[in-house]
Design a protein around this motif. Structure first.
Motif, PDB file in Angstrom:
ATOM      1  N   PRO A  95     -34.630 -32.233  46.559  1.00  0.00           N
ATOM      2  CA  PRO A  95     -35.247 -33.451  46.021  1.00  0.00           C
ATOM      3  C   PRO A  95     -34.358 -34.169  45.016  1.00  0.00           C
ATOM      4  N   ASP A  96     -33.319 -33.474  44.526  1.00  0.00           N
ATOM      5  CA  ASP A  96     -32.386 -34.073  43.573  1.00  0.00           C
ATOM      6  C   ASP A  96     -31.155 -34.666  44.255  1.00  0.00           C
ATOM      7  N   GLY A  97     -31.108 -34.630  45.600  1.00  0.00           N
ATOM      8  CA  GLY A  97     -29.986 -35.179  46.334  1.00  0.00           C
ATOM      9  C   GLY A  97     -28.805 -34.253  46.495  1.00  0.00           C
ATOM     10  N   ALA A  98     -28.889 -33.030  45.943  1.00  0.00           N
ATOM     11  CA  ALA A  98     -27.835 -32.041  46.112  1.00  0.00           C
ATOM     12  C   ALA A  98     -28.126 -31.182  47.337  1.00  0.00           C
ATOM     13  N   LEU A  99     -27.123 -30.430  47.791  1.00  0.00           N
ATOM     14  CA  LEU A  99     -27.310 -29.468  48.869  1.00  0.00           C
ATOM     15  C   LEU A  99     -27.740 -28.144  48.264  1.00  0.00           C
ATOM     16  N   TRP A 100     -28.813 -27.553  48.810  1.00  0.00           N
ATOM     17  CA  TRP A 100     -29.292 -26.254  48.355  1.00  0.00           C
ATOM     18  C   TRP A 100     -29.200 -25.271  49.515  1.00  0.00           C
ATOM     19  N   CYS A 101     -28.725 -24.064  49.229  1.00  0.00           N
ATOM     20  CA  CYS A 101     -28.593 -23.060  50.278  1.00  0.00           C
ATOM     21  C   CYS A 101     -29.125 -21.719  49.809  1.00  0.00           C
ATOM     22  N   THR A 102     -29.483 -20.876  50.766  1.00  0.00           N
ATOM     23  CA  THR A 102     -29.845 -19.502  50.449  1.00  0.00           C
ATOM     24  C   THR A 102     -28.581 -18.656  50.445  1.00  0.00           C
ATOM     25  N   LEU A 103     -28.520 -17.696  49.538  1.00  0.00           N
ATOM     26  CA  LEU A 103     -27.404 -16.759  49.444  1.00  0.00           C
ATOM     27  C   LEU A 103     -27.957 -15.381  49.779  1.00  0.00           C
ATOM     28  N   MET A 104     -27.813 -15.003  51.048  1.00  0.00           N
ATOM     29  CA  MET A 104     -28.524 -13.840  51.575  1.00  0.00           C
ATOM     30  C   MET A 104     -28.172 -12.541  50.861  1.00  0.00           C
ATOM     31  N   SER A 105     -26.889 -12.333  50.604  1.00  0.00           N
ATOM     32  CA  SER A 105     -26.483 -11.053  50.017  1.00  0.00           C
ATOM     33  C   SER A 105     -26.542 -11.049  48.499  1.00  0.00           C
ATOM     34  N   ALA A 106     -26.841 -12.199  47.897  1.00  0.00           N
ATOM     35  CA  ALA A 106     -26.888 -12.295  46.436  1.00  0.00           C
ATOM     36  C   ALA A 106     -28.309 -12.443  45.906  1.00  0.00           C
ATOM     37  N   ASP A 107     -29.295 -12.523  46.809  1.00  0.00           N
ATOM     38  CA  ASP A 107     -30.685 -12.740  46.388  1.00  0.00           C
ATOM     39  C   ASP A 107     -30.768 -13.921  45.424  1.00  0.00           C
ATOM     40  N   ALA A 108     -30.234 -15.048  45.883  1.00  0.00           N
ATOM     41  CA  ALA A 108     -30.171 -16.236  45.039  1.00  0.00           C
ATOM     42  C   ALA A 108     -30.177 -17.488  45.899  1.00  0.00           C
ATOM     43  N   LEU A 109     -30.379 -18.632  45.246  1.00  0.00           N
ATOM     44  CA  LEU A 109     -30.169 -19.924  45.864  1.00  0.00           C
ATOM     45  C   LEU A 109     -28.929 -20.551  45.242  1.00  0.00           C
ATOM     46  N   GLY A 110     -28.207 -21.314  46.056  1.00  0.00           N
ATOM     47  CA  GLY A 110     -27.045 -22.034  45.549  1.00  0.00           C
ATOM     48  C   GLY A 110     -27.275 -23.530  45.610  1.00  0.00           C
ATOM     49  N   ARG A 111     -26.650 -24.228  44.691  1.00  0.00           N
ATOM     50  CA  ARG A 111     -26.741 -25.694  44.636  1.00  0.00           C
ATOM     51  C   ARG A 111     -25.327 -26.260  44.648  1.00  0.00           C
ATOM     52  N   VAL A 112     -25.072 -27.200  45.561  1.00  0.00           N
ATOM     53  CA  VAL A 112     -23.764 -27.820  45.684  1.00  0.00           C
ATOM     54  C   VAL A 112     -23.953 -29.331  45.656  1.00  0.00           C
ATOM     55  N   THR A 113     -23.320 -30.004  44.717  1.00  0.00           N
ATOM     56  CA  THR A 113     -23.408 -31.455  44.668  1.00  0.00           C
ATOM     57  C   THR A 113     -22.422 -32.062  45.654  1.00  0.00           C
ATOM     58  N   ALA A 114     -22.589 -33.333  45.949  1.00  0.00           N
ATOM     59  CA  ALA A 114     -21.706 -34.006  46.895  1.00  0.00           C
ATOM     60  C   ALA A 114     -20.255 -34.021  46.428  1.00  0.00           C
ATOM     61  N   ASP A 115     -20.027 -33.919  45.107  1.00  0.00           N
ATOM     62  CA  ASP A 115     -18.647 -33.883  44.605  1.00  0.00           C
ATOM     63  C   ASP A 115     -18.136 -32.462  44.374  1.00  0.00           C
ATOM     64  N   GLY A 116     -18.900 -31.457  44.860  1.00  0.00           N
ATOM     65  CA  GLY A 116     -18.396 -30.085  44.868  1.00  0.00           C
ATOM     66  C   GLY A 116     -18.761 -29.208  43.693  1.00  0.00           C
ATOM     67  N   GLU A 117     -19.642 -29.646  42.811  1.00  0.00           N
ATOM     68  CA  GLU A 117     -20.063 -28.799  41.687  1.00  0.00           C
ATOM     69  C   GLU A 117     -21.042 -27.731  42.195  1.00  0.00           C
ATOM     70  N   VAL A 118     -20.803 -26.467  41.842  1.00  0.00           N
ATOM     71  CA  VAL A 118     -21.586 -25.342  42.357  1.00  0.00           C
ATOM     72  C   VAL A 118     -22.328 -24.635  41.235  1.00  0.00           C
ATOM     73  N   SER A 119     -23.582 -24.289  41.485  1.00  0.00           N
ATOM     74  CA  SER A 119     -24.353 -23.447  40.564  1.00  0.00           C
ATOM     75  C   SER A 119     -25.271 -22.548  41.392  1.00  0.00           C
ATOM     76  N   THR A 120     -25.671 -21.419  40.811  1.00  0.00           N
ATOM     77  CA  THR A 120     -26.540 -20.474  41.517  1.00  0.00           C
ATOM     78  C   THR A 120     -27.739 -20.107  40.657  1.00  0.00           C
ATOM     79  N   TYR A 121     -28.844 -19.768  41.348  1.00  0.00           N
ATOM     80  CA  TYR A 121     -30.099 -19.446  40.675  1.00  0.00           C
ATOM     81  C   TYR A 121     -30.693 -18.189  41.314  1.00  0.00           C
ATOM     82  N   PRO A 122     -30.796 -17.081  40.574  1.00  0.00           N
ATOM     83  CA  PRO A 122     -31.360 -15.858  41.159  1.00  0.00           C
ATOM     84  C   PRO A 122     -32.837 -16.017  41.480  1.00  0.00           C
TER      85      PRO A 122
END
Length: 277
Positions: A95-122
């Motif tokens: 909903p914020d316009g970023a790409l969100w993905c599941t991280l299967m082996s990390a039990d987390a979600l990842g967030r990637v902005t269109a300009d490549g900024e990465v963050s993760t959320y357990p």
């Protein structure tokens, strides 16, 4: 009803309609293709490109489950990737316009902005194996394949989980619908729907069909691929199966994408099927 097939190569998995093209990931060969014949070799045969979506920036984005990256291909053909550890698999535009993905082996979600900024959320649950993900009601919703639950995360990282009524259901595919979030239970042969307030309904499918992916229909129902059944089914808004389309023995349908009144389905046997009711 007509079913047309287009050969695309070994192991079509995800499919997306974007930029006037139909795109598919070839999970076994590390490539992305379009039905029109454009081919993109990722120079990484073991990258396992999986789920693909239309991005917010005139590009398709896709998870590379085998080498810890989220890939991008512009409509203009420019190929790039962003590193993100944890075996990325499911993917959606949040909903914020970023790409969100599941991280299967990390039990987390990842967030990637269109300009490549990465963050993760357990997600706060060990061994839950987050699979597919979707955006609904301003938040992220995802299946916990080994946790037998549906997860929900706010943009700030707060997580709520909803255990499924059926034990060992193995939820995989998920998508936002008109009146809630649809999901499939690959080990229980069921389709489920969860409302914004957490109410869960389950609807039966043919025994042994192993539903894999789900996409919302315009009338409030959904489309579901039956991986073991070699078919595509259509459910109405009440969860009743109202149509079934045979895709052939051994076709192994995976991802799907709705394109107006028609549907595209990735068949692991080596083709994309275009179903026009």
């Amino acid at each position: 009803m007509s079913v047309s097939e287009y050969a695309v190569g070994d192991g079509p998995y995800g499919v997306a309609v974007a930029g006037g093209e139909v795109w598919t990931t070839l999970v076994h060969t590390g490539r992305v293709m379009t039905v029109s014949g454009r081919q993109f070799d990722l120079d990484a045969p073991e990258s396992r490109p999986s789920v693909i979506v239309d991005g917010p920036d005139d590009a398709v984005w896709f998870t590379r489950n085998g080498d810890g990256r989220v890939g991008r291909i512009g409509y203009d053909g420019a190929v790039s990737a962003v590193e993100i550890a944890g075996a990325p698999y499911g993917l959606c535009v949040g909903p914020d316009g970023a790409l969100w993905c599941t991280l299967m082996s990390a039990d987390a979600l990842g967030r990637v902005t269109a300009d490549g900024e990465v963050s993760t959320y357990p997600i706060g649950i060990s061994g839950a194996f987050p699979a597919m993900i979707t955006s609904y009601d301003g938040e992220l919703w995802f299946t916990l394949n080994q946790g037998n639950a549906i997860g929900r995360m706010t943009l700030g990282g707060s997580v709520t989980t909803y255990p499924l009524p059926t034990e060992g259901a193995g939820p995989v595919g998920i998508c936002a619908g008109a009146a809630g979030v649809w999901f499939v239970e690959i080990l229980a042969d069921r389709v489920g729907r969860i409302s914004a307030d957490g109410k869960i309904e389950e609807f039966p499918l043919p025994a042994g069909s192993k539903p894999h992916a789900v996409a919302a229909a315009a009338d409030g129902g959904c489309w579901v691929t039956l991986w073991a059944g070699g078919a595509l089914v259509r459910l109405d808004a009440q969860g009743n199966v109202i149509a079934e389309y045979a895709l052939g023995e051994g076709s192994e349908p995976h991802g799907l994408a709705v394109d107006g009144d028609s549907v595209w389905v990735a068949l692991e046997k080596g083709s994309l099927a275009h179903i026009q009711p």
